[in-house]
Every structure is written in C-alpha cells, then in structure tokens.
Design a protein around this motif. Structure first.
Motif, mmCIF file in Angstrom:
data_model
loop_
_atom_site.group_PDB
_atom_site.id
_atom_site.type_symbol
_atom_site.label_atom_id
_atom_site.label_comp_id
_atom_site.label_asym_id
_atom_site.label_seq_id
_atom_site.Cartn_x
_atom_site.Cartn_y
_atom_site.Cartn_z
ATOM 1 N N SER A 12 -22.653 27.608 49.379
ATOM 2 C CA SER A 12 -23.413 26.159 49.568
ATOM 3 C C SER A 12 -22.742 26.076 48.653
ATOM 4 N N TRP A 13 -22.588 26.305 47.620
ATOM 5 C CA TRP A 13 -21.849 25.739 46.693
ATOM 6 C C TRP A 13 -20.841 25.033 47.007
ATOM 7 N N SER A 66 -33.383 25.290 32.092
ATOM 8 C CA SER A 66 -33.162 26.713 31.801
ATOM 9 C C SER A 66 -31.581 26.751 31.787
ATOM 10 N N GLY A 67 -30.327 25.939 32.940
ATOM 11 C CA GLY A 67 -29.187 26.552 33.171
ATOM 12 C C GLY A 67 -28.195 25.798 31.735
ATOM 13 N N MET A 68 -28.980 24.288 30.980
ATOM 14 C CA MET A 68 -28.514 24.012 29.529
ATOM 15 C C MET A 68 -28.448 25.061 28.976
ATOM 16 N N GLY A 72 -24.889 30.324 41.034
ATOM 17 C CA GLY A 72 -26.211 31.117 42.145
ATOM 18 C C GLY A 72 -27.953 31.010 41.579
ATOM 19 N N SER A 73 -28.642 30.998 41.131
ATOM 20 C CA SER A 73 -29.925 30.620 40.139
ATOM 21 C C SER A 73 -30.191 29.043 40.603
ATOM 22 N N MET A 74 -29.524 28.543 41.328
ATOM 23 C CA MET A 74 -29.778 27.185 41.885
ATOM 24 C C MET A 74 -29.912 26.701 43.100
ATOM 25 N N ALA A 96 -18.360 33.917 31.307
ATOM 26 C CA ALA A 96 -18.199 34.149 32.593
ATOM 27 C C ALA A 96 -20.041 34.068 32.611
ATOM 28 N N ARG A 97 -20.763 34.052 31.114
ATOM 29 C CA ARG A 97 -22.274 33.770 31.845
ATOM 30 C C ARG A 97 -22.519 32.197 32.554
#
Ligand code: HEC
Length: 150
Positions: free
Chosen positions: A4-5, A50-52, A87-89, A79-80
């Motif tokens: 998807s990305w 949250s990603g930020m 994937g969490s977005m 890598a985090r």
C-alpha cells in the motif's frame, strides 16, 4: 501494508510530476504562521503524532548510542523509525496529505532504513552523526513547512 505504501509513493510521485503544486489553494495562513495546515481526522492526527514521538525517541537512542560509543546499537534503534513504522499508519493519510509532506515523510523513513543498513554493515560514529544531521534536516524542514489544522 508495504505494498500500500509503495502505491502511495508512486501516486505521490506521479501527482508531483503531473499536477505541479497543488498546495497553494490549501495554504491557510493562521495569524503569524505561514505553515501549510494538514487537515487530518483526529485519529489520523493522533497516529501521525505518535509516529513523531517514535522519531524523537529514535533520535535520542541514536545520540545515546553515539555518546556511549556503541555504534552496534544503531541498526536496531534506527530501524524503529524506518518504513516499518508506516505499517501502523493508514495509507489513506499519505494520500490525503499534501504531496510535499508525503514525499518528505517517505524520504525520512527511507533515510532511517538506510542508516540502519549502513550501521549493520559497520560504520563510524562520524558517519552516523553525518546521517543524523541529514535526517534532522528533514525534521526541521518539514516542521517549518507544515502544521496540523486546528
Ligand atoms: C513529513 C513532515 C514531517 C517530518 C519529516 C517530521 N515531522 Fe515531526 N511533525 C510534523 C507535523 C506536521 C507535526 C505537528 C506540528 C504542529 O501541528 O504544530 C509534527 C510534530 C512533531 C512532534 C510533536 C509530537 C506530539 O505528540 O505533539 C514531535 C516530537 C516531532 N514532530 C518530532 C519529529 C522528529 C524528531 C522528526 C525527524 C526525525 C520529525 N518530527 C520529522 C511533521 C513532520
């Protein structure tokens, strides 16, 4: 999600090529703030922020590893904030956001993956620091250009 990305990246690149700048009409000038406003749903905004915070934790982790001269810790930490964080977005967020924002976001994740890969193969503190300098340029560049609408 990976696929998807990939689609989002291709769409963003295509839109950039063919549509030119779509941002002008979306630019809303809050008083004294010329950053372009992103209109996201509350859930999407929470996900992005949250990603930020993960980004910031990653930067802190890398700086700590460098300060303690433990470059071997860098791959796992970097890598985090790589593409796996996407994937969490929701990929729709990437399509809703202005093209420039999405491109800079994908580029930042890519830079963290490349740093992880380079450190995995073995690299110097100076090289990690130089890559981090480059990544932080993305952080400040994007923050200077965009904000969440409120
Ligand atoms: C693609 C654009 C973009 C990139 C790249 C980016 N940010 Fe952000 N960041 C934003 C936006 C937009 C906000 C919301 C700012 C606002 O509304 O005032 C934000 C907010 C934040 C916040 C606040 C989080 C919260 O909970 O309120 C932190 C911390 C942060 N960013 C850290 C980083 C770090 C560290 C990097 C680089 C590794 C980075 N950001 C890269 C766009 C970006």
């Amino acid at each position: 999600m990976r696929f998807s990305w990939f689609v989002v990246a291709v769409c963003a690149a295509a839109a950039m090529l063919f549509a030119g700048s779509v941002s002008a009409q979306r630019r809303s000038h809050a008083r004294g703030d010329s950053r372009e406003a992103l209109t996201l749903s509350p859930a999407e905004a929470a996900e992005m922020l949250s990603g930020m915070r993960t980004y910031l934790e990653t930067v802190q982790g890398i700086v700590s590893a460098l300060a303690e001269n433990k470059v071997a810790r860098v791959p796992e930490i970097a890598a985090r904030s790589g593409a796996k964080l996407l994937g969490s977005m929701n990929p729709i967020t990437g399509l809703k956001a202005p093209i420039g924002f999405t491109m800079m976001s994908l580029d930042t994740h890519d830079k963290f993956d490349k740093l992880a890969e380079k450190a995995r193969r073995g690299t110097s503190r100076t090289e990690v620091l130089t890559d981090l300098q480059d990544i932080l340029g993305n952080c400040t560049g994007c923050h200077a250009a965009y904000r969440l609408a409120r």
